[in-house]
Scaffold this motif. Structure first.
Motif, mmCIF file in Angstrom:
data_model
loop_
_atom_site.group_PDB
_atom_site.id
_atom_site.type_symbol
_atom_site.label_atom_id
_atom_site.label_comp_id
_atom_site.label_asym_id
_atom_site.label_seq_id
_atom_site.Cartn_x
_atom_site.Cartn_y
_atom_site.Cartn_z
ATOM 1 N N ALA A 39 0.814 -1.219 0.000
ATOM 2 C CA ALA A 39 0.000 0.000 0.000
ATOM 3 C C ALA A 39 0.844 1.265 0.000
ATOM 4 O O ALA A 39 0.449 2.285 -0.568
ATOM 5 C CB ALA A 39 -0.942 -0.011 1.195
ATOM 6 N N ASP A 40 2.024 1.216 0.629
ATOM 7 C CA ASP A 40 2.871 2.411 0.698
ATOM 8 C C ASP A 40 3.819 2.519 -0.494
ATOM 9 O O ASP A 40 4.728 3.338 -0.499
ATOM 10 C CB ASP A 40 3.663 2.422 2.004
ATOM 11 N N LYS A 41 3.628 1.660 -1.525
ATOM 12 C CA LYS A 41 4.440 1.612 -2.747
ATOM 13 C C LYS A 41 5.808 0.977 -2.526
ATOM 14 O O LYS A 41 6.659 1.014 -3.421
ATOM 15 C CB LYS A 41 4.612 3.002 -3.384
ATOM 16 N N SER A 42 6.030 0.419 -1.337
ATOM 17 C CA SER A 42 7.191 -0.461 -1.203
ATOM 18 C C SER A 42 6.862 -1.770 -1.927
ATOM 19 O O SER A 42 5.698 -2.053 -2.233
ATOM 20 C CB SER A 42 7.510 -0.726 0.262
ATOM 21 N N ILE A 43 7.888 -2.556 -2.221
ATOM 22 C CA ILE A 43 7.680 -3.793 -2.981
ATOM 23 C C ILE A 43 8.387 -4.932 -2.265
ATOM 24 O O ILE A 43 9.567 -4.807 -1.890
ATOM 25 C CB ILE A 43 8.229 -3.682 -4.412
ATOM 26 N N THR A 44 7.695 -6.029 -2.102
ATOM 27 C CA THR A 44 8.293 -7.238 -1.548
ATOM 28 C C THR A 44 8.565 -8.217 -2.692
ATOM 29 O O THR A 44 7.659 -8.548 -3.461
ATOM 30 C CB THR A 44 7.374 -7.893 -0.507
ATOM 31 N N PHE A 45 9.816 -8.635 -2.785
ATOM 32 C CA PHE A 45 10.232 -9.604 -3.794
ATOM 33 C C PHE A 45 10.576 -10.919 -3.092
ATOM 34 O O PHE A 45 11.175 -10.923 -2.005
ATOM 35 C CB PHE A 45 11.461 -9.113 -4.562
ATOM 36 N N ARG A 46 10.237 -12.038 -3.726
ATOM 37 C CA ARG A 46 10.529 -13.348 -3.161
ATOM 38 C C ARG A 46 11.069 -14.274 -4.240
ATOM 39 O O ARG A 46 10.662 -14.189 -5.403
ATOM 40 C CB ARG A 46 9.268 -13.951 -2.534
ATOM 41 N N LYS A 56 20.391 -11.817 -4.274
ATOM 42 C CA LYS A 56 20.230 -10.360 -4.230
ATOM 43 C C LYS A 56 19.179 -9.937 -5.240
ATOM 44 O O LYS A 56 18.943 -10.615 -6.247
ATOM 45 C CB LYS A 56 21.556 -9.652 -4.552
ATOM 46 N N LEU A 57 18.567 -8.789 -4.982
ATOM 47 C CA LEU A 57 17.647 -8.161 -5.909
ATOM 48 C C LEU A 57 18.387 -7.074 -6.679
ATOM 49 O O LEU A 57 19.028 -6.210 -6.082
ATOM 50 C CB LEU A 57 16.465 -7.535 -5.163
ATOM 51 N N GLU A 62 16.982 0.857 -7.853
ATOM 52 C CA GLU A 62 17.991 0.776 -6.789
ATOM 53 C C GLU A 62 19.382 1.035 -7.376
ATOM 54 O O GLU A 62 19.699 0.567 -8.474
ATOM 55 C CB GLU A 62 17.970 -0.605 -6.124
ATOM 56 N N LYS A 63 20.207 1.745 -6.621
ATOM 57 C CA LYS A 63 21.554 2.051 -7.094
ATOM 58 C C LYS A 63 22.471 0.842 -7.043
ATOM 59 O O LYS A 63 23.421 0.734 -7.821
ATOM 60 C CB LYS A 63 22.158 3.192 -6.267
ATOM 61 N N ALA A 64 22.210 -0.077 -6.120
ATOM 62 C CA ALA A 64 23.038 -1.274 -5.969
ATOM 63 C C ALA A 64 22.134 -2.446 -5.616
ATOM 64 O O ALA A 64 21.025 -2.262 -5.100
ATOM 65 C CB ALA A 64 24.091 -1.057 -4.884
ATOM 66 N N PRO A 65 22.578 -3.688 -5.886
ATOM 67 C CA PRO A 65 21.758 -4.854 -5.545
ATOM 68 C C PRO A 65 21.453 -4.912 -4.050
ATOM 69 O O PRO A 65 22.295 -4.577 -3.210
ATOM 70 C CB PRO A 65 22.645 -6.028 -5.986
ATOM 71 N N LEU A 66 20.245 -5.344 -3.722
ATOM 72 C CA LEU A 66 19.826 -5.458 -2.327
ATOM 73 C C LEU A 66 19.938 -6.910 -1.864
ATOM 74 O O LEU A 66 19.396 -7.809 -2.512
ATOM 75 C CB LEU A 66 18.372 -5.008 -2.164
ATOM 76 N N PRO A 67 20.614 -7.160 -0.749
ATOM 77 C CA PRO A 67 20.674 -8.528 -0.210
ATOM 78 C C PRO A 67 19.280 -9.004 0.199
ATOM 79 O O PRO A 67 18.474 -8.237 0.745
ATOM 80 C CB PRO A 67 21.598 -8.396 1.004
ATOM 81 N N MET A 68 19.008 -10.264 -0.052
ATOM 82 C CA MET A 68 17.731 -10.861 0.346
ATOM 83 C C MET A 68 17.970 -11.834 1.492
ATOM 84 O O MET A 68 19.080 -12.364 1.657
ATOM 85 C CB MET A 68 17.088 -11.565 -0.853
ATOM 86 N N THR A 69 16.947 -12.051 2.298
ATOM 87 C CA THR A 69 17.054 -12.886 3.489
ATOM 88 C C THR A 69 16.354 -14.212 3.266
ATOM 89 O O THR A 69 15.214 -14.246 2.771
ATOM 90 C CB THR A 69 16.434 -12.165 4.699
ATOM 91 N N LYS A 70 17.013 -15.284 3.669
ATOM 92 C CA LYS A 70 16.426 -16.624 3.502
ATOM 93 C C LYS A 70 15.457 -16.895 4.650
ATOM 94 O O LYS A 70 15.794 -16.767 5.827
ATOM 95 C CB LYS A 70 17.534 -17.674 3.495
ATOM 96 N N ILE A 87 6.884 1.574 -14.262
ATOM 97 C CA ILE A 87 7.192 0.174 -14.576
ATOM 98 C C ILE A 87 8.701 0.020 -14.587
ATOM 99 O O ILE A 87 9.407 0.783 -15.265
ATOM 100 C CB ILE A 87 6.600 -0.229 -15.938
ATOM 101 N N TYR A 88 9.212 -0.977 -13.849
ATOM 102 C CA TYR A 88 10.654 -1.135 -13.704
ATOM 103 C C TYR A 88 11.089 -2.568 -14.013
ATOM 104 O O TYR A 88 10.428 -3.524 -13.597
ATOM 105 C CB TYR A 88 11.086 -0.820 -12.263
ATOM 106 N N PRO A 89 12.222 -2.724 -14.695
ATOM 107 C CA PRO A 89 12.808 -4.061 -14.835
ATOM 108 C C PRO A 89 13.585 -4.440 -13.585
ATOM 109 O O PRO A 89 14.155 -3.583 -12.901
ATOM 110 C CB PRO A 89 13.739 -3.920 -16.039
ATOM 111 N N TYR A 90 13.608 -5.733 -13.287
ATOM 112 C CA TYR A 90 14.389 -6.234 -12.151
ATOM 113 C C TYR A 90 14.754 -7.686 -12.418
ATOM 114 O O TYR A 90 14.186 -8.357 -13.299
ATOM 115 C CB TYR A 90 13.602 -6.120 -10.840
ATOM 116 N N SER A 91 15.713 -8.183 -11.660
ATOM 117 C CA SER A 91 16.107 -9.588 -11.736
ATOM 118 C C SER A 91 16.716 -9.991 -10.401
ATOM 119 O O SER A 91 16.925 -9.158 -9.514
ATOM 120 C CB SER A 91 17.115 -9.811 -12.874
ATOM 121 N N PHE A 92 16.988 -11.289 -10.264
ATOM 122 C CA PHE A 92 17.649 -11.789 -9.062
ATOM 123 C C PHE A 92 19.055 -12.254 -9.420
ATOM 124 O O PHE A 92 19.290 -12.788 -10.510
ATOM 125 C CB PHE A 92 16.866 -12.964 -8.465
ATOM 126 N N GLN A 93 19.979 -12.052 -8.491
ATOM 127 C CA GLN A 93 21.334 -12.588 -8.616
ATOM 128 C C GLN A 93 21.461 -13.737 -7.622
ATOM 129 O O GLN A 93 21.505 -13.513 -6.412
ATOM 130 C CB GLN A 93 22.363 -11.498 -8.346
#
Length: 386
Positions: A39-46, A56-57, A62-70, A87-93
């Protein structure tokens, strides 16, 4: 056979069917919801990767990849800060390997990188949003191209096209950038929705939009069994210019005749526009300046031709500005202030100004992105065919 026995037989048969049906299915992991726009325009990626040691996301906002938590069941997740609607492109590392989001069907059509797309809606619908307005159609077409190959197009027809068989329409030929495909203006640029919305608001004329594949050298190689050639290393080098001219030849001699034969297109220069992004912008300028009898409307998005190439290959544009200005109803140049092509684009605009060639321009914030391209399409299409 009594009724009890019959019921037993039917029950056993049903159990066997269920068993064999389940046994034929691949194993299923836990349900993964990604991306989730909050609702606040944050995004959860899984991302499901039980055996991975590092995920990482990588996202264009984002200026740099974001670490993801297991988390439980091997699902990695991260929630971003609130993101500006777009609309934004994204991928996982994943352990150093870039992958798309398997939980998301929206993807970025591209020859080289494979990204997924996340659409962050605005509180007020953005120009590319799906709205309750009449919608046009998007068709995939194949046409006979150069060297005996088959070319591919994505074609947008405006609302009412199929209901008004006596009406003909102007055509905008719109070309994607380096490594993009003929689908990119449709799936990433949302050109069809932008036009639907602008037409509904009375801001743009109804038009056909033809989106060709710009890398015909790769298509030649693919269909003739050869290796795909590397992209040119110099934007205005001999190889780049030759490939652009090959594309222009294909456009003029193959694409336009095919479109005008198979669609209700108005077949004259005043009803033909051409535009493109990045490499497609260079192809646009070369095709237009070399064929002023074919196009009256020219839009260059995040691209340019160098003064040296202009003087060498298109001297008539600057040496006879009165004729150029008479021939072109619109020459548009736009670029982002952080675009890596910003300097060259500004030099191109300075060249046009010095030669007294009339043009319109738009410099936006941001870089070499499809977020900017959507702005340019929304700004230019209302100017076409007026």
């Amino acid at each position: 056979m009594n009724q009890y026995v019959m019921k037993r037989i039917w029950l056993m048969w049903a159990v066997l069917c269920l068993y064999h049906g389940a046994a034929g299915q691949p194993p299923r992991g836990p349900l993964v919801v990604s991306p989730q726009v909050n609702a606040d325009k944050s995004i959860t990626f899984r991302y499901l990767a039980p055996a991975a040691s590092d995920v990482k996301l990588s996202a264009q906002f984002e200026k740099a990849p974001l670490p993801m938590t297991k988390e439980a069941q091997g699902i990695w997740s991260v929630t971003t800060k609130p993101v500006k609607p777009d609309i934004y492109p994204y991928s996982f590392q994943v352990d150093g390997i870039t992958v798309m989001d398997p939980a998301n069907v929206a993807f970025f059509p591209n020859e080289r990188f494979k990204a997924s797309l996340v659409d962050v809606p605005g509180e007020t619908p953005l120009v590319h949003a799906m709205k309750d307005v009449p919608h046009g159609s998007v068709n995939y077409e194949y046409y006979p191209s150069l060297e005996g190959t088959t070319g591919s197009l994505v074609v947008y027809t405006p609302p009412g096209y199929d209901k008004n068989p006596s009406q003909n329409y102007p055509v905008y030929y719109l070309i994607s950038g380096t490594t993009d495909t003929e689908e990119t203006f449709f799936k990433v640029g949302k050109t069809n929705l932008i036009l639907d919305n602008l037409i509904a608001e009375g801001k743009a004329k109804s038009m056909i939009i033809v989106m060709p594949y710009g890398n015909i050298a790769a298509r030649f190689a693919e269909q003739k069994g050869g290796p795909k050639p590397a992209d040119p290393t110099v934007r205005d080098g001999d190889d780049a210019v030759k490939r652009a001219n090959d594309f222009g030849n294909d456009l003029i001699s193959k694409v336009i005749p095919y479109v005008e034969k198979n669609y209700r297109a108005i077949a004259n220069k005043n009803n033909r526009a051409i535009g493109g992004f990045s490499r497609g912008g260079g192809q646009t300028l070369r095709a237009a300046f070399g064929n002023l009898d074919k196009f009256a409307w020219v839009c260059s998005y995040s691209s340019y031709l160098s003064p040296a190439e202009m003087d060498k290959n298109f001297p008539q544009i600057g040496s006879n500005p009165d004729n150029t200005n008479k021939q072109l109803k619109l020459l548009w140049v736009s670029v982002g202030s952080d675009d890596f092509l910003y300097k060259g684009t500004v030099e191109f605009m300075d060249y046009l100004k010095a030669k007294k060639v009339a043009y319109k321009s738009l410099i936006t914030d941001g870089g070499h992105t499809w977020m900017n391209v959507k702005q340019y399409v929304a700004a230019t299409t209302p100017l076409l065919f007026r």
